[in-house]
Design a protein around this motif. Structure first.
Motif, PDB file in Angstrom:
ATOM      1  N   TYR A 565      23.332  54.768  12.409  1.00 42.71           N
ATOM      2  CA  TYR A 565      23.478  56.187  13.041  1.00 42.71           C
ATOM      3  C   TYR A 565      22.722  57.258  12.402  1.00 42.71           C
ATOM      4  O   TYR A 565      22.060  57.934  13.037  1.00 42.71           O
ATOM      5  CB  TYR A 565      25.169  56.462  12.431  1.00 42.71           C
ATOM      6  CG  TYR A 565      26.283  56.025  13.338  1.00 42.71           C
ATOM      7  CD1 TYR A 565      26.050  55.675  14.582  1.00 42.71           C
ATOM      8  CD2 TYR A 565      27.651  56.286  12.783  1.00 42.71           C
ATOM      9  CE1 TYR A 565      27.231  55.002  15.259  1.00 42.71           C
ATOM     10  CE2 TYR A 565      28.620  55.490  13.528  1.00 42.71           C
ATOM     11  CZ  TYR A 565      28.414  55.013  14.856  1.00 42.71           C
ATOM     12  OH  TYR A 565      29.417  54.667  15.609  1.00 42.71           O
ATOM     13  N   GLU A 566      22.471  57.129  11.153  1.00 41.00           N
ATOM     14  CA  GLU A 566      21.477  57.847  10.349  1.00 41.00           C
ATOM     15  C   GLU A 566      20.105  57.577  11.012  1.00 41.00           C
ATOM     16  O   GLU A 566      19.459  58.602  11.273  1.00 41.00           O
ATOM     17  CB  GLU A 566      21.433  57.466   8.683  1.00 41.00           C
ATOM     18  CG  GLU A 566      20.139  58.196   8.236  1.00 41.00           C
ATOM     19  CD  GLU A 566      20.247  57.593   6.664  1.00 41.00           C
ATOM     20  OE1 GLU A 566      19.052  58.225   5.942  1.00 41.00           O
ATOM     21  OE2 GLU A 566      20.998  57.040   6.218  1.00 41.00           O
ATOM     22  N   ALA A 567      19.729  56.154  11.488  1.00 38.74           N
ATOM     23  CA  ALA A 567      18.636  56.067  12.155  1.00 38.74           C
ATOM     24  C   ALA A 567      18.490  56.513  13.398  1.00 38.74           C
ATOM     25  O   ALA A 567      17.392  57.001  13.845  1.00 38.74           O
ATOM     26  CB  ALA A 567      18.292  54.450  12.074  1.00 38.74           C
ATOM     27  N   SER A 568      19.470  56.637  14.305  1.00 37.01           N
ATOM     28  CA  SER A 568      19.527  56.992  15.608  1.00 37.01           C
ATOM     29  C   SER A 568      19.163  58.640  15.431  1.00 37.01           C
ATOM     30  O   SER A 568      18.573  59.174  16.143  1.00 37.01           O
ATOM     31  CB  SER A 568      20.796  57.033  16.148  1.00 37.01           C
ATOM     32  OG  SER A 568      20.981  57.868  17.672  1.00 37.01           O
ATOM     33  N   GLY A 569      20.042  59.157  14.333  1.00 39.58           N
ATOM     34  CA  GLY A 569      19.663  60.723  14.245  1.00 39.58           C
ATOM     35  C   GLY A 569      18.263  60.985  13.745  1.00 39.58           C
ATOM     36  O   GLY A 569      17.773  61.988  14.191  1.00 39.58           O
ATOM     37  N   ALA A 570      17.303  60.179  13.260  1.00 36.05           N
ATOM     38  CA  ALA A 570      16.005  60.360  12.886  1.00 36.05           C
ATOM     39  C   ALA A 570      15.027  59.950  13.817  1.00 36.05           C
ATOM     40  O   ALA A 570      13.903  60.270  13.810  1.00 36.05           O
ATOM     41  CB  ALA A 570      15.694  59.505  11.804  1.00 36.05           C
ATOM     42  N   GLY A 571      15.683  59.692  15.116  1.00 33.79           N
ATOM     43  CA  GLY A 571      15.004  58.996  16.274  1.00 33.79           C
ATOM     44  C   GLY A 571      14.595  57.636  16.389  1.00 33.79           C
ATOM     45  O   GLY A 571      13.776  57.434  17.424  1.00 33.79           O
ATOM     46  N   VAL A 572      15.033  56.849  15.641  1.00 37.04           N
ATOM     47  CA  VAL A 572      14.720  55.375  15.742  1.00 37.04           C
ATOM     48  C   VAL A 572      15.484  54.912  17.228  1.00 37.04           C
ATOM     49  O   VAL A 572      16.615  55.180  17.388  1.00 37.04           O
ATOM     50  CB  VAL A 572      15.189  54.667  14.776  1.00 37.04           C
ATOM     51  CG1 VAL A 572      14.894  53.114  14.823  1.00 37.04           C
ATOM     52  CG2 VAL A 572      14.611  55.277  13.396  1.00 37.04           C
ATOM     53  N   GLU A 573      14.455  54.313  17.963  1.00 34.62           N
ATOM     54  CA  GLU A 573      15.244  53.637  19.254  1.00 34.62           C
ATOM     55  C   GLU A 573      15.898  52.042  18.743  1.00 34.62           C
ATOM     56  O   GLU A 573      14.946  51.280  18.284  1.00 34.62           O
ATOM     57  CB  GLU A 573      14.030  53.242  20.326  1.00 34.62           C
ATOM     58  CG  GLU A 573      13.391  54.709  20.834  1.00 34.62           C
ATOM     59  CD  GLU A 573      14.684  55.764  21.561  1.00 34.62           C
ATOM     60  OE1 GLU A 573      15.577  54.982  22.334  1.00 34.62           O
ATOM     61  OE2 GLU A 573      14.319  56.638  21.443  1.00 34.62           O
ATOM     62  N   ILE A 574      17.063  52.048  19.112  1.00 35.85           N
ATOM     63  CA  ILE A 574      17.879  51.069  18.772  1.00 35.85           C
ATOM     64  C   ILE A 574      18.449  50.223  19.932  1.00 35.85           C
ATOM     65  O   ILE A 574      19.223  50.849  20.649  1.00 35.85           O
ATOM     66  CB  ILE A 574      18.751  51.120  17.671  1.00 35.85           C
ATOM     67  CG1 ILE A 574      18.230  52.116  16.441  1.00 35.85           C
ATOM     68  CG2 ILE A 574      19.668  50.182  17.121  1.00 35.85           C
ATOM     69  CD1 ILE A 574      19.140  52.862  15.476  1.00 35.85           C
ATOM     70  N   ASP A 575      18.229  49.043  20.001  1.00 34.27           N
ATOM     71  CA  ASP A 575      18.655  48.380  20.977  1.00 34.27           C
ATOM     72  C   ASP A 575      19.487  47.086  20.649  1.00 34.27           C
ATOM     73  O   ASP A 575      18.680  46.177  19.721  1.00 34.27           O
ATOM     74  CB  ASP A 575      17.566  47.586  21.897  1.00 34.27           C
ATOM     75  CG  ASP A 575      17.146  48.601  23.026  1.00 34.27           C
ATOM     76  OD1 ASP A 575      17.776  49.059  23.897  1.00 34.27           O
ATOM     77  OD2 ASP A 575      16.119  49.428  22.561  1.00 34.27           O
ATOM     78  N   LEU A 576      20.636  47.004  20.712  1.00 38.85           N
ATOM     79  CA  LEU A 576      21.422  45.955  20.267  1.00 38.85           C
ATOM     80  C   LEU A 576      22.220  45.033  21.131  1.00 38.85           C
ATOM     81  O   LEU A 576      22.656  45.573  22.125  1.00 38.85           O
ATOM     82  CB  LEU A 576      22.657  46.455  19.343  1.00 38.85           C
ATOM     83  CG  LEU A 576      22.344  47.696  18.100  1.00 38.85           C
ATOM     84  CD1 LEU A 576      23.486  48.347  17.439  1.00 38.85           C
ATOM     85  CD2 LEU A 576      21.611  46.902  17.025  1.00 38.85           C
ATOM     86  N   ILE A 577      22.095  43.693  20.788  1.00 42.58           N
ATOM     87  CA  ILE A 577      22.788  42.728  21.897  1.00 42.58           C
ATOM     88  C   ILE A 577      23.602  42.085  21.094  1.00 42.58           C
ATOM     89  O   ILE A 577      23.626  41.002  20.406  1.00 42.58           O
ATOM     90  CB  ILE A 577      21.686  41.598  22.205  1.00 42.58           C
ATOM     91  CG1 ILE A 577      20.358  42.250  23.023  1.00 42.58           C
ATOM     92  CG2 ILE A 577      22.280  40.691  23.284  1.00 42.58           C
ATOM     93  CD1 ILE A 577      19.053  41.296  22.832  1.00 42.58           C
ATOM     94  N   ILE A 578      24.884  42.606  21.132  1.00 44.27           N
ATOM     95  CA  ILE A 578      26.153  42.126  20.573  1.00 44.27           C
ATOM     96  C   ILE A 578      27.000  41.484  21.451  1.00 44.27           C
ATOM     97  O   ILE A 578      27.599  41.823  22.194  1.00 44.27           O
ATOM     98  CB  ILE A 578      27.038  43.349  19.999  1.00 44.27           C
ATOM     99  CG1 ILE A 578      26.156  44.415  19.267  1.00 44.27           C
ATOM    100  CG2 ILE A 578      28.035  42.789  18.876  1.00 44.27           C
ATOM    101  CD1 ILE A 578      25.163  43.789  17.987  1.00 44.27           C
ATOM    102  N   ARG A 579      27.199  40.032  21.444  1.00 42.77           N
ATOM    103  CA  ARG A 579      28.060  39.237  22.350  1.00 42.77           C
ATOM    104  C   ARG A 579      29.622  39.524  22.102  1.00 42.77           C
ATOM    105  O   ARG A 579      30.307  40.028  23.385  1.00 42.77           O
ATOM    106  CB  ARG A 579      27.998  37.822  21.970  1.00 42.77           C
ATOM    107  CG  ARG A 579      28.479  36.841  23.159  1.00 42.77           C
ATOM    108  CD  ARG A 579      28.582  35.664  22.505  1.00 42.77           C
ATOM    109  NE  ARG A 579      29.829  35.580  21.425  1.00 42.77           N
ATOM    110  CZ  ARG A 579      29.881  34.758  20.558  1.00 42.77           C
ATOM    111  NH1 ARG A 579      28.970  34.034  20.148  1.00 42.77           N
ATOM    112  NH2 ARG A 579      30.962  34.755  19.703  1.00 42.77           N
ATOM    113  N   GLY A 580      30.157  39.878  21.024  1.00 44.03           N
ATOM    114  CA  GLY A 580      31.403  40.102  21.096  1.00 44.03           C
ATOM    115  C   GLY A 580      31.933  41.448  20.271  1.00 44.03           C
ATOM    116  O   GLY A 580      31.648  42.418  20.910  1.00 44.03           O
ATOM    117  N   ILE A 581      32.531  41.526  19.125  1.00 45.35           N
ATOM    118  CA  ILE A 581      32.964  42.624  18.459  1.00 45.35           C
ATOM    119  C   ILE A 581      31.847  43.646  18.266  1.00 45.35           C
ATOM    120  O   ILE A 581      31.105  43.054  17.467  1.00 45.35           O
ATOM    121  CB  ILE A 581      33.668  42.369  17.334  1.00 45.35           C
ATOM    122  CG1 ILE A 581      34.730  41.186  17.539  1.00 45.35           C
ATOM    123  CG2 ILE A 581      34.147  43.560  16.457  1.00 45.35           C
ATOM    124  CD1 ILE A 581      35.437  40.685  16.160  1.00 45.35           C
TER     125      ILE A 581
END
Length: 734
Positions: A565-581
């Motif tokens: 969340y902190e990284a997102s607030g700093a403008g870091v582009e984050i792509d997560l591939i989360i199969r399950g939970i």
């Protein structure tokens, strides 16, 4: 048209925005772990509705969702129920008490079970049209009916043991996942009422196939009801109902256990008699029989109950074995790394020349077996060390270790007894290994050894060289055919020294000092991960691109989520591939608007753990920091398991994992679901240029391990990714 999968995060009766300060502080920032898992299993079930899959493969997805739900109740729900009964008020990360979570789970699981029944009704009709029928025995007459009765008399009747239920015959024990039929009878001679119970032995198949074509099946419990007069002569059958129980199957490890092996042998026996967690009864059961079952099996705890049409959805897997290749995925034969063939099959020579990554199941798990078998038979190999988390029942890995020990080599096997539902098999393997002279170690009492590492020490001239295998999956030849995982082979001396320190840590509790390449949990893996995210935050705040790609099975850890969340607030582009939970809530303005989460569910189970950090540039790029791991981002992996995190430095391997594997996962539109800020998962639209990552890897060669075989004719197609910037996922990949 997209079909949203709607986890019931806002369950009536569970208020996550009440005045409780803990709930107010955390509830809106996280999804509930258990409800997120139910949402995943719903996505698995939705593949049974996907008519792009062959019919029997759709049935397989349905059966998997049923088996998954069983295990969920046997472990996760059982744990929450135990907390509730002990009045433990420990809250989940989203702020719910055990009682609140159970209330929400009951509602969501009930909806999921109803959906499974609906899907089964649809598939059953399609099966009938395709020439595979599941019939009620009462509808079968003529020669088939005679065969059915003869089969019952000869093959089923001798196994059944009816038990009267009266003061002299108390209600019998029903084993975990045990199915039974309960009867209300009236004796014809004097009108005396009697109640009987028949436990269906686990040795009986769930489905009986008639010896005719097209394929026709009946369930064994339905056969029992039809031929009950043969079992109860002289009685009228007034009512009959099938039921099934699930029991608490988790094993709690006691710290004061003096003998871990003896403890687990005893605990496995106790698990079979665990507290009833779920009682399933067929639709239409009489109120009298329902009351009896709830009283005898539910007790005063009023444990979870359900009424369903077909009991034991997981048992439908038996029908998938029908010999109908036209209704299944086309057979797939994995490739063997060509570069090892170029060295005449000499794994050590190929690995010594250059690091290799093998992408399972597209590339054969046989290369792992070949590596170990060569080590077992090579007179210059002096030592082998191996972790075993799940090895399967027919384990060529274990056989190779036994062969090596019998050849006089020093062989150490770290056998994890705490691998859930594999404890008994692992005990058997441990005994076989010890008999062969293998030094068997069980690791830590409190922590599971989940890292997948193999280490071979070989004499070469006047020195010793260490060859290592690091895997993101288990040493399990069966799951290696359906799980997507990475196998990394290296002769890098730094990794060899690190691997040796890890084994010393597990076997002798020798704290690893001065690790050169690896990070391990529970020692420093989370800190290393946080530092990598912090670097991206620093890059973004200094005006450079900040970028993170991560692929894993589950994301739960609050510290990591808050850092993202902190990284997102700093403008870091984050792509997560989360199969399950996934407990992270993406796409929330001001909190996670630069985070996107997708889940891939398809022919193969996405299982590899891969993490990439832009290192001052947009992803993908040649200078990105790239890691593979055995760990998910969960508290159990980071705090209570021995895991590894390994940097990928070889340029070719780096390109394959980042530019092929990760980009293909982000490109996929045919098997992908996008997680929305409200917790719904929406299936991607294939669009005008659909892309299926499983099909891509089945039909295209990999980069690593190709050697001279990578000709222009067989060149790997270049994948490119159009960046998505919209917080709600309105953009796309191309």
């Amino acid at each position: 048209m997209t079909r949203p999968v709607r986890p019931n995060f806002e369950t009536p009766g569970v208020d996550i925005t009440d005045d409780d300060p803990f709930v107010a502080r955390t509830g809106s920032r996280y999804f509930n772990r258990e409800l997120s898992w139910l949402a995943f299993n719903r996505r698995v079930m939705e593949e049974a509705r996907n008519r792009a899959h062959p019919l029997l493969e759709r049935l397989r997805f349905l059966s998997i969702s049923g088996s998954n739900l069983d295990e969920f109740f046997m472990v996760r729900v059982a744990g929450l129920k135990g907390q509730q009964l002990q009045e433990v008020e420990l809250r989940s990360v989203d702020g719910l008490t055990p009682s609140q979570q159970l209330s929400a789970i009951v509602a969501d699981a009930s909806n999921l079970a109803d959906a499974q029944q609906s899907v089964w009704d649809d598939i059953r009709g399609d099966l009938t049209s395709a020439g595979i029928e599941v019939l009620e025995p009462d509808t079968i007459g003529g020669e088939s009916g005679e065969w059915l009765e003869r089969h019952f008399r000869e093959q089923i009747f001798p196994i059944l043991t009816p038990q009267a239920l009266d003061p002299a015959h108390p209600f019998p024990f029903i084993p975990n996942k045990g199915s039974s039929v309960i009867f209300d009878l009236v004796r014809k001679s004097d009108g005396q009422a009697i109640r009987e119970l028949v436990l269906l032995a686990s040795t009986l198949p769930r489905f009986i196939r008639l010896p005719t074509e097209p394929a026709r099946y009946v369930t064994v419990d339905a056969m029992l009801k039809r031929f009950a007069p043969l079992l109860f002569p002289g009685y009228d059958i007034k009512a009959a109902a099938s039921f099934r129980v699930l029991r608490d199957s988790d094993i709690e490890l006691e710290e004061e256990a003096e003998d871990l092996v003896l403890y687990f042998r005893t605990a496995i026996k106790r698990r079979r008699r665990g507290r009833v967690i779920r009682l399933e009864m067929e639709t239409g059961i009489s109120p009298e029989l329902e009351a009896v079952l709830k009283e005898e099996l539910g007790g005063s705890d009023a444990l979870l109950t359900e009424t369903g049409g077909f009991l034991g959805i997981g048992d439908l897997a038996a029908l998938v074995e029908e010999d109908r290749p036209d209704l299944k995925f086309p057979p797939f034969s994995p490739r063997f790394p060509e570069r090892i063939r170029e060295y005449g099959g000499d794994c050590f020579a190929a690995i010594k020349a250059k690091d290799i990554v093998v992408h399972h199941p597209y590339e054969s798990f046989d290369v792992v077996l070949a590596f170990l078998k060569q080590a077992a038979g090579d007179p210059d190999v002096v030592a082998i060390k191996q972790t075993l988390y799940r090895a399967g029942k027919q384990s060529a890995v274990v056989n190779a270790l036994i062969a090596a020990a019998e050849a006089g080599k020093s062989v150490t096997a770290v056998v994890e007894l705490k691998a859930r539902f594999d404890e008994e098999q692992n005990l058997l393997w441990a005994s076989a290994l010890e008999r062969a002279g293998v030094q068997v170690v069980y690791g830590f009492i409190d922590w599971k050894t989940h890292a997948k590492v193999s280490m071979v020490v070989r004499r070469e001239g006047n020195e010793f060289r260490t060859y290592c295998h690091f895997g993101t999956g288990n040493y399990h030849p069966v799951t290696a055919k359906i799980y997507t995982d990475l196998s990394f082979f290296t002769a890098d001396p730094r990794l060899g020294r690190d691997a040796a320190k890890i084994f010393n840590y597990i076997t002798g509790y020798v704290e690893p000092v001065g690790l050169e390449q690896l990070s391990i949990s529970p020692r420093d893996l989370r800190n290393s991960l946080i530092e990598l995210i912090d670097r991206e935050i620093s890059n973004a705040r200094s005006g450079k691109p900040g970028a993170i790609w991560a692929k894993m099975n589950s994301l739960v850890d609050p510290a990591v989520i808050e850092k993202l969340y902190e990284a997102s607030g700093a403008g870091v582009e984050i792509d997560l591939i989360i199969r399950g939970i996934c407990c992270l809530r993406p796409g929330v303005v001001g909190m996670s608007d630069h985070i996107r989460v997708k889940s891939v569910v398809g022919r193969f189970l996405e299982h590899s753990r891969i993490w990439a950090f832009g290192n001052g540039k947009a992803l993908p790029n040649d200078g990105a920091r790239l890691y593979i791991s055995s760990a998910d981002w969960m508290p159990r992996n980071l705090d209570r398991r021995v895991e590894y995190m390994l940097p990928i430095l070889n340029p070719t391997v780096h390109d394959q994992i980042l530019d092929q594997v990760m980009v293909a996962n982000l490109l996929d539109t045919e098997q992908s679901w996008e997680l929305q800020p409200d917790g719904q998962y929406e299936r991607d639209e294939p669009g005008t240029r659909p892309f299926n990552l499983h099909r891509y890897f089945m039909t295209n060669p990999s980069l690593s391990g190709r050697g001279a075989a990578l000709s222009a004719r067989e060149a790997v197609p270049k994948l490119s990714l159009r960046r998505r910037r919209t917080p709600a996922g309105d953009g796309g990949a191309a």
